[in-house]
Design a protein around this motif. Structure first.
Motif, PDB file in Angstrom:
ATOM      1  N   LEU A 296      50.181  51.523  50.566  1.00  0.00           N
ATOM      2  CA  LEU A 296      51.430  51.968  49.729  1.00  0.00           C
ATOM      3  C   LEU A 296      51.432  50.915  48.633  1.00  0.00           C
ATOM      4  O   LEU A 296      51.751  49.831  48.918  1.00  0.00           O
ATOM      5  CB  LEU A 296      52.551  51.978  50.749  1.00  0.00           C
ATOM      6  CG  LEU A 296      53.925  52.421  50.016  1.00  0.00           C
ATOM      7  CD1 LEU A 296      53.595  53.887  49.089  1.00  0.00           C
ATOM      8  CD2 LEU A 296      55.005  52.435  50.971  1.00  0.00           C
ATOM      9  N   CYS A 297      51.536  51.521  47.596  1.00  0.00           N
ATOM     10  CA  CYS A 297      51.478  50.677  46.265  1.00  0.00           C
ATOM     11  C   CYS A 297      50.624  49.828  46.086  1.00  0.00           C
ATOM     12  O   CYS A 297      50.763  48.822  45.301  1.00  0.00           O
ATOM     13  CB  CYS A 297      53.044  50.094  46.118  1.00  0.00           C
ATOM     14  SG  CYS A 297      54.439  51.207  46.100  1.00  0.00           S
ATOM     15  N   GLU A 298      49.460  49.727  46.599  1.00  0.00           N
ATOM     16  CA  GLU A 298      48.418  48.753  46.598  1.00  0.00           C
ATOM     17  C   GLU A 298      47.721  49.069  45.026  1.00  0.00           C
ATOM     18  O   GLU A 298      47.509  50.116  44.778  1.00  0.00           O
ATOM     19  CB  GLU A 298      47.301  49.050  47.860  1.00  0.00           C
ATOM     20  CG  GLU A 298      46.273  47.576  47.957  1.00  0.00           C
ATOM     21  CD  GLU A 298      45.785  47.580  49.139  1.00  0.00           C
ATOM     22  OE1 GLU A 298      45.138  46.685  49.412  1.00  0.00           O
ATOM     23  OE2 GLU A 298      45.720  48.600  49.851  1.00  0.00           O
ATOM     24  N   LYS A 299      47.375  48.035  44.539  1.00  0.00           N
ATOM     25  CA  LYS A 299      46.459  48.288  43.292  1.00  0.00           C
ATOM     26  C   LYS A 299      45.001  48.881  43.791  1.00  0.00           C
ATOM     27  O   LYS A 299      44.586  48.690  44.783  1.00  0.00           O
ATOM     28  CB  LYS A 299      46.017  46.840  42.794  1.00  0.00           C
ATOM     29  CG  LYS A 299      47.168  45.791  42.483  1.00  0.00           C
ATOM     30  CD  LYS A 299      46.840  44.339  42.028  1.00  0.00           C
ATOM     31  CE  LYS A 299      47.986  43.780  41.512  1.00  0.00           C
ATOM     32  NZ  LYS A 299      47.701  42.217  41.264  1.00  0.00           N
ATOM     33  N   GLY A 300      44.675  49.633  42.856  1.00  0.00           N
ATOM     34  CA  GLY A 300      43.484  50.365  42.873  1.00  0.00           C
ATOM     35  C   GLY A 300      43.700  52.126  43.381  1.00  0.00           C
ATOM     36  O   GLY A 300      42.664  52.671  43.290  1.00  0.00           O
TER      37      GLY A 300
END
Length: 410
Positions: free
Chosen positions: A317-321
C-alpha cells in the motif's frame, strides 16, 4: 447305457457349474455394494483453510485502488463474499470468504474455506457479529472452526489444512485504527505517534507475546485434535501454518510525502514514517515470530510453515513503484500490466465506506491480486500432494497460466 468316462465327468461338471454360479453371485455382490465413502485417506483430495481475514479472502473483491469509480477495480462484484450453496449470501455474515481466497489451489484439488474475517483463536461475538475461533464451540447453531473442520474432514479427504491466526489476538484492527487516527489528528505543533501509544505497544511486551503464543498453540492443537477426531492419522494430512505479509513499506518507501494529509486522503495510507518503521521493524516481526514459534512448539512431524513476511514487497500500500489506477494511466483492473502497476493491499478508507460498496473491514488486507498471489504460494506449498514449507516472494512480473501473480516458494 452311460459311458464310464461320462459318469466320471458328471461330478466335475456339477462342481464347475456351482463354482461359476458362486463367482457370478460374488461379482454381483461386489457390484451391488456401495462405493467406499470419502473421508480420511479416501476420495478426491481437498485443502481446507481455517483462521482469520488474511486467509478467508477479506478484500478479495478489489483489484487495486482508485479514487474514481469503484467499478474500475471491482473484480468480483457484489457477490464476492457469498459462500452459501446458492451463491447469494454469506453462511456467516461478515466472514468475507471471498471467491479469490487462497484455498482454491486448483490442479484437481478442491478447497473448503472455513476461515472468518476478524477471528481470534477462540470464538466470540462482537455485537451481532459471530466470530468462530479455532475451537469446538457449539451452541445455538453456532460452531467454532475446529468443530466445522472436524465435521467436514470426516466426509472429505482433506490432505492439507492451512491456518492463518494470531493477528486479531494482537488487536490488529484497533492498532491500525489508532495509527491512522494519530496521523489525522496531529497538528502543526505536535505529532501523535501510535508507536508511542500504550494501547499499541502493550500488545508487544514480552508478557503479551508469551500469552498470545500460548493462545495460538492452543488453537493449532485444536485443529490437530479436530483432524484426529475425524479419523485422520498424522501421515494422512499436513498442517500448514502461515504468518503475515507486510502491508505497508518503511517510511522511506512511501510515494506520498507525510506532510499534509494526502498520504491518507489520496493514498489511504495515513501512517507516519515513524509508525511505518515501527510496524515493519517491531510489530510484524513480533507477530510473525510468535505465530511460527507456536507452530514449531507443536513438535509434530506433519507441520509445515509458510513465511509470507516479504511476499508483497514492491506491491504494498502506497509503495513507490506502484500506484492508483489513475496514477498509472489505467482505466480498469483488466488492462494489461495492471497487476504489476497497482497495489496488492487494499487502502484504508474512512468516509467512502459509509454508503458502500467499500467496507471498513476490508482496510489494509490483501486485495484480489494479493489473494491470488497467496493462492499461488499455497499451491506451491501443496506441492502436488507432498506439502512443503518455505518463504514465498514475487518471482517475476505478469501472471501465470492460472491468472495468478508469479510467485516463488523457496
Amino acid at each position: 447305457m452311460h459311458h464310464p468316462s461320462a459318469l466320471r465327468r458328471a461330478p466335475m461338471l456339477v462342481c464347475a457349474v456351482l463354482a461359476a454360479a458362486a463367482a457370478t453371485a460374488f461379482a454381483a455382490a461386489v457390484l451391488a455394494s456401495p462405493a467406499s465413502a470419502d473421508g480420511p485417506g479416501s476420495g478426491a483430495p481437498w485443502t481446507a483453510t481455517v483462521g482469520d481475514s488474511y486467509i478467508s479472502g477479506e478484500a478479495g473483491r478489489w483489484a487495486g485502488s482508485t479514487n474514481e469509480s469503484s467499478s474500475e477495480v471491482d473484480a468480483l462484484g457484489s457477490t464476492a463474499y457469498d459462500d452459501n450453496a446458492a451463491g447469494n449470501a454469506e453462511l456467516i455474515a461478515h466472514c468475507h470468504r471471498s471467491k479469490s481466497a487462497e484455498v482454491y489451489v486448483g490442479g484437481g484439488v478442491s478447497g473448503e474455506n472455513l476461515a472468518c474475517s476478524g477471528a481470534k483463536t477462540y470464538s466470540f461475538s462482537e455485537g451481532e457479529k459471530w466470530k468462530p475461533g479455532l475451537d469446538f464451540y457449539n451452541s445455538g447453531g453456532k460452531e467454532g472452526q475446529a468443530l466445522m473442520l472436524q465435521n467436514f474432514a470426516a466426509t472429505h479427504n482433506v490432505t492439507m489444512v492451512a491456518v492463518s491466526i494470531g493477528g486479531n489476538n494482537f488487536n490488529f484492527a484497533s492498532v491500525v485504527q489508532t495509527c491512522v487516527e494519530d496521523f489525522l489528528e496531529s497538528t502543526w505543533f505536535y505529532d501523535f505517534y501510535c508507536s508511542k501509544e500504550s494501547s499499541v505497544t502493550n500488545n508487544f511486551t514480552s508478557g503479551n507475546l508469551s500469552k498470545v503464543k500460548g493462545e495460538i498453540e492452543t488453537g493449532l492443537r485444536n485443529v490437530v485434535q479436530a483432524m484426529t477426531n475425524a479419523g485422520y492419522s498424522s501421515s494422512q494430512y499436513t498442517l500448514l501454518v502461515q504468518d503475515y505479509p507486510s502491508p505497508i513499506p518503511l517510511g522511506s518507501g512511501f510515494r506520498y510525502t507525510q506532510s499534509g494529509y494526502s498520504r491518507q486522503t489520496t493514498g489511504g495510507c495515513g501512517f507516519w514514517n515513524t509508525d511505518a518503521n515501527y510496524a515493519n521493524e517491531k510489530m510484524l516481526p513480533a507477530i510473525d515470530s510468535t505465530v511460527l514459534g507456536a507452530a514449531n512448539a507443536l513438535g509434530l512431524s506433519n507441520v509445515r510453515t509458510l513465511d509470507l513476511a516479504t511476499a508483497f514487497n514492491g506491491r504494498r500500500l502506497c509503495e513507490k513503484g506502484v500506484g492508483l489506477l489513475e496514477e498509472e494511466g489505467l482505466k480498469s483492473w483488466t488492462q494489461a500490466g495492471a497487476v504489476d502497476k497497482t497495489e496488492w493491499i487494499n487502502e484504508v478508507r474512512t468516509v467512502s465506506t459509509i454508503f458502500g460498496p467499500y467496507e471498513v473491514q476490508e482496510d489494509i488486507h490483501p486485495n484480489y491480486w494479493g489473494q491470488l498471489a497467496l493462492r499461488n504460494c499455497l499451491a506451491q506449498a501443496y506441492n502436488g500432494g507432498t506439502p512443503k514449507g518455505g518463504t514465498c516472494t514475487i518471482s517475476a512480473t505478469g501472471l501465470n497460466s492460472a491468472g495468478e501473480p508469479n510467485m516463488s516458494l523457496h
